[in-house]
Design an enzyme around this catalytic site. Structure first.
Site, mmCIF file in Angstrom:
data_model
loop_
_atom_site.group_PDB
_atom_site.id
_atom_site.type_symbol
_atom_site.label_atom_id
_atom_site.label_comp_id
_atom_site.label_asym_id
_atom_site.label_seq_id
_atom_site.Cartn_x
_atom_site.Cartn_y
_atom_site.Cartn_z
ATOM 1 C CE LYS A 9 -4.054 -2.100 2.269
ATOM 2 N NZ LYS A 9 -4.923 -2.003 3.486
ATOM 3 C CE1 TYR A 49 -9.500 -2.698 0.567
ATOM 4 C CE2 TYR A 49 -8.550 -0.870 -0.660
ATOM 5 C CZ TYR A 49 -8.388 -1.985 0.156
ATOM 6 O OH TYR A 49 -7.141 -2.388 0.554
ATOM 7 C CG PHE A 57 -13.150 1.730 7.237
ATOM 8 C CD1 PHE A 57 -12.683 1.169 6.051
ATOM 9 C CD2 PHE A 57 -13.850 0.916 8.117
ATOM 10 C CE1 PHE A 57 -12.916 -0.167 5.738
ATOM 11 C CE2 PHE A 57 -14.099 -0.428 7.815
ATOM 12 C CZ PHE A 57 -13.624 -0.958 6.626
ATOM 13 C CG ASN A 112 -3.651 -2.148 6.998
ATOM 14 O OD1 ASN A 112 -3.556 -1.797 5.825
ATOM 15 N ND2 ASN A 112 -4.663 -2.862 7.440
ATOM 16 C CG HIS A 115 -5.367 -6.116 -0.224
ATOM 17 N ND1 HIS A 115 -6.585 -6.010 0.413
ATOM 18 C CD2 HIS A 115 -5.540 -7.014 -1.234
ATOM 19 C CE1 HIS A 115 -7.456 -6.805 -0.190
ATOM 20 N NE2 HIS A 115 -6.857 -7.427 -1.198
ATOM 21 C CD GLU A 126 -9.021 -8.793 -3.450
ATOM 22 O OE1 GLU A 126 -9.761 -8.297 -2.575
ATOM 23 O OE2 GLU A 126 -7.895 -9.275 -3.193
HETATM 24 N N1 UDP Z 1 -9.636 -0.200 7.507
HETATM 25 C C1 UDP Z 1 -9.733 0.996 8.202
HETATM 26 N N2 UDP Z 1 -10.468 1.026 9.366
HETATM 27 C C2 UDP Z 1 -11.119 -0.068 9.852
HETATM 28 C C3 UDP Z 1 -11.009 -1.275 9.131
HETATM 29 C C4 UDP Z 1 -10.272 -1.306 7.967
HETATM 30 O O1 UDP Z 1 -9.185 2.011 7.793
HETATM 31 O O2 UDP Z 1 -11.769 0.015 10.909
HETATM 32 C C5 UDP Z 1 -8.852 -0.245 6.251
HETATM 33 C C6 UDP Z 1 -7.518 -0.970 6.386
HETATM 34 O O3 UDP Z 1 -6.583 -0.350 5.502
HETATM 35 C C7 UDP Z 1 -7.885 -2.356 5.909
HETATM 36 C C8 UDP Z 1 -8.863 -2.052 4.770
HETATM 37 O O4 UDP Z 1 -9.601 -0.947 5.271
HETATM 38 O O5 UDP Z 1 -6.742 -3.087 5.480
HETATM 39 C C9 UDP Z 1 -9.802 -3.168 4.394
HETATM 40 O O6 UDP Z 1 -10.434 -3.644 5.559
HETATM 41 P P1 UDP Z 1 -10.587 -5.204 5.819
HETATM 42 O O7 UDP Z 1 -11.512 -5.376 6.967
HETATM 43 O O8 UDP Z 1 -10.935 -5.901 4.547
HETATM 44 O O9 UDP Z 1 -9.117 -5.641 6.326
HETATM 45 P P2 UDP Z 1 -7.988 -6.523 5.613
HETATM 46 O O10 UDP Z 1 -8.672 -7.587 4.797
HETATM 47 O O11 UDP Z 1 -7.150 -5.584 4.789
HETATM 48 O O12 UDP Z 1 -7.194 -7.109 6.750
HETATM 49 MG MG MG Z 2 -10.173 -7.442 3.400
#
Ligand code: UDP
Ligand code: MG
Length: 138
Positions: A9, A49, A57, A112, A115, A126
């Site tokens: 990212k 997304y 978010f 974070n 992905h 994807e």
């Molecule tokens: N994210 C965020 N706040 C939240 C949860 C997720 O900003 O409370 C962001 C974070 O960058 C995350 C992405 O949205 O990686 C997608 O969320 P997901 O729950 O799919 O997490 P992932 O699959 O990336 O672990």
């Molecule tokens: Mg996810």
């Protein structure tokens, strides 16, 4: 053998962590079979997304994901979806296990660093999104 989509990212690309992430992928025995740097538009990020469109978010996430280049790649290996997510660690770096990418490198819950697809069907979808299906090997 199966495949998963990874992204490095914007926060990680900005901090010169592309090599560090790829080194961890290769050390774990996953094969990088496609790799591309792209700068997503806000519309691209919204589409990628869209499963999160109703979440609070979403707007901030899409802005961040289009704030700079990302590296998208396809990883191949037995159980690749689960193995890559294990290397990544929990979504919230504060909850990620020691030694995971998010624990070691992530900035915040949003920024974070990486992905990974969450299931085989999502991975296929994807990978198609980035058109990275063809392996870049002979
Ligand atoms: N994210 C965020 N706040 C939240 C949860 C997720 O900003 O409370 C962001 C974070 O960058 C995350 C992405 O949205 O990686 C997608 O969320 P997901 O729950 O799919 O997490 P992932 O699959 O990336 O672990
Ligand atoms: Mg996810």
């Amino acid at each position: 053998m199966d495949r998963t989509l990874m992204m490095i990212k914007p926060d990680a690309v900005r901090r010169n962590l592309v090599g560090e992430v790829l080194r961890r992928v290769e050390n774990a025995g996953l094969k990088i079979v496609g790799l591309r740097m792209v700068h997503l538009s806000i519309e691209d990020a919204q589409e990628f997304y869209r499963v999160h469109a109703e979440r609070p978010f979403y707007a901030s996430l899409c802005k961040y994901m289009s704030s700079g280049p990302i590296v998208a790649g396809v990883l191949e290996g037995e159980d690749s979806v689960r193995r890559w997510r294990e290397l990544m660690g929990a979504t919230n770096p504060a909850e990620a296990a020691p030694g995971t990418i998010r624990k070691d490198l992530a900035v915040s819950l949003e920024e974070n660093s990486v992905h990974g697809s969450d299931a085989r069907e999502t991975a296929d979808q994807e990978i198609r999104f980035f058109d990275l299906k063809l392996p870049l090997r002979g």
